[in-house]
Design a protein around this motif. Structure first.
Motif, short mmCIF file in Angstrom:
data_model
loop_
_atom_site.label_atom_id
_atom_site.label_comp_id
_atom_site.label_asym_id
_atom_site.label_seq_id
_atom_site.Cartn_x
_atom_site.Cartn_y
_atom_site.Cartn_z
N LYS A 109 21.57 -92.58 47.38
CA LYS A 109 20.87 -91.61 47.39
C LYS A 109 22.61 -91.03 47.98
N GLU A 110 23.33 -92.03 49.00
CA GLU A 110 24.73 -91.49 49.03
C GLU A 110 25.56 -91.86 47.82
N ARG A 111 25.01 -92.54 46.50
CA ARG A 111 25.52 -92.93 45.65
C ARG A 111 26.25 -91.17 44.54
N ILE A 112 24.79 -91.49 44.75
CA ILE A 112 24.81 -89.34 43.68
C ILE A 112 25.50 -88.71 44.60
N LYS A 113 25.16 -88.44 46.19
CA LYS A 113 26.20 -87.69 47.02
C LYS A 113 27.39 -87.61 46.77
N THR A 114 28.12 -88.89 46.33
CA THR A 114 29.31 -88.91 45.90
C THR A 114 29.66 -88.25 44.42
N LEU A 115 28.60 -88.49 43.78
CA LEU A 115 29.05 -88.76 42.46
C LEU A 115 29.00 -87.28 41.92
N ALA A 116 28.03 -86.50 42.71
CA ALA A 116 28.30 -85.22 42.79
C ALA A 116 29.26 -84.38 43.68
N GLU A 117 29.99 -84.27 44.19
CA GLU A 117 31.12 -83.94 45.45
C GLU A 117 31.75 -83.19 43.45
N PRO A 118 32.95 -84.19 43.31
CA PRO A 118 33.79 -83.54 43.06
C PRO A 118 33.13 -82.75 41.55
N ALA A 119 31.90 -82.95 40.87
CA ALA A 119 31.58 -81.65 39.70
C ALA A 119 31.35 -80.28 40.56
N GLY A 120 31.46 -80.65 41.84
CA GLY A 120 30.70 -78.30 41.86
C GLY A 120 29.69 -79.26 42.49
N GLY A 121 29.06 -80.24 42.65
CA GLY A 121 27.68 -80.30 43.38
C GLY A 121 26.23 -80.36 42.39
N ILE A 122 25.66 -81.02 42.75
CA ILE A 122 24.46 -80.71 42.09
C ILE A 122 23.88 -80.94 42.87
N ALA A 123 22.48 -79.89 42.35
CA ALA A 123 21.30 -79.43 44.08
C ALA A 123 21.05 -80.24 44.89
#
Length: 153
Positions: A137-151
């Motif tokens: 979950k933390e890794r996904i959050k990190t990956l999602a942040e630069p892209a403007g966020g995933i849900a």
């Protein structure tokens, strides 16, 4: 770790998540509620007085999606909106006595689901899996942040 093992893990995670959501939806429906309503009730029990915007943020929902859900909960007498004394445009959310009772009643359902789903799984396996899921979950959050966020935040 091999790429094949990683792919199998992700596939199992997606499939297990879908099955669990469907199972919880079915069990919640038997109590006259939905999984989404259940989550709102539990969160408000923990953090009463949240604004609608703050609750949407905590639940990682779009505010417009939450409004419809809250409307239904208010309509059923489970949640009440109160004006924010510091901001006339905002509402604070509180459980009614009926909402608190339903959240308390749903605790036994959550316990039953956890018992049923994890029956026969050793505690050490659950602890290791829980750590892995938190790490993912933390890794996904990190990956999602630069892209403007995933849900999911």
């Amino acid at each position: 770790m091999s790429l094949d093992l990683k792919k199998q893990f992700i596939t199992q995670l997606i499939e297990s998540s879908r099955f669990l959501r469907n199972y919880v939806d079915h069990r919640a429906k038997s109590r006259g509620t939905t999984r989404a309503q259940w989550i709102v009730l539990f969160r408000l029990r923990e953090q009463e007085g949240l604004s609608q915007v703050d609750l949407a943020d905590v639940l990682e929902l779009q505010p417009i999606s939450l409004v419809r859900l809250l409307d239904r909960l208010v309509e059923h007498g489970l949640v009440e909106r109160r004006s924010d004394p510091r901001d006339r445009r905002a509402n604070r959310l509180f459980l009614t006595a009926a909402g608190r009772q339903l959240a308390d009643d749903l605790d036994s359902l959550r316990d039953a689901i956890a018992t049923d789903v994890l029956q026969g799984v050793p505690a050490a396996t659950v602890e290791t899996s829980l750590k892995a899921l938190r790490d993912v979950k933390e890794r996904i959050k990190t990956l999602a942040e630069p892209a403007g966020g995933i849900a999911a935040k």
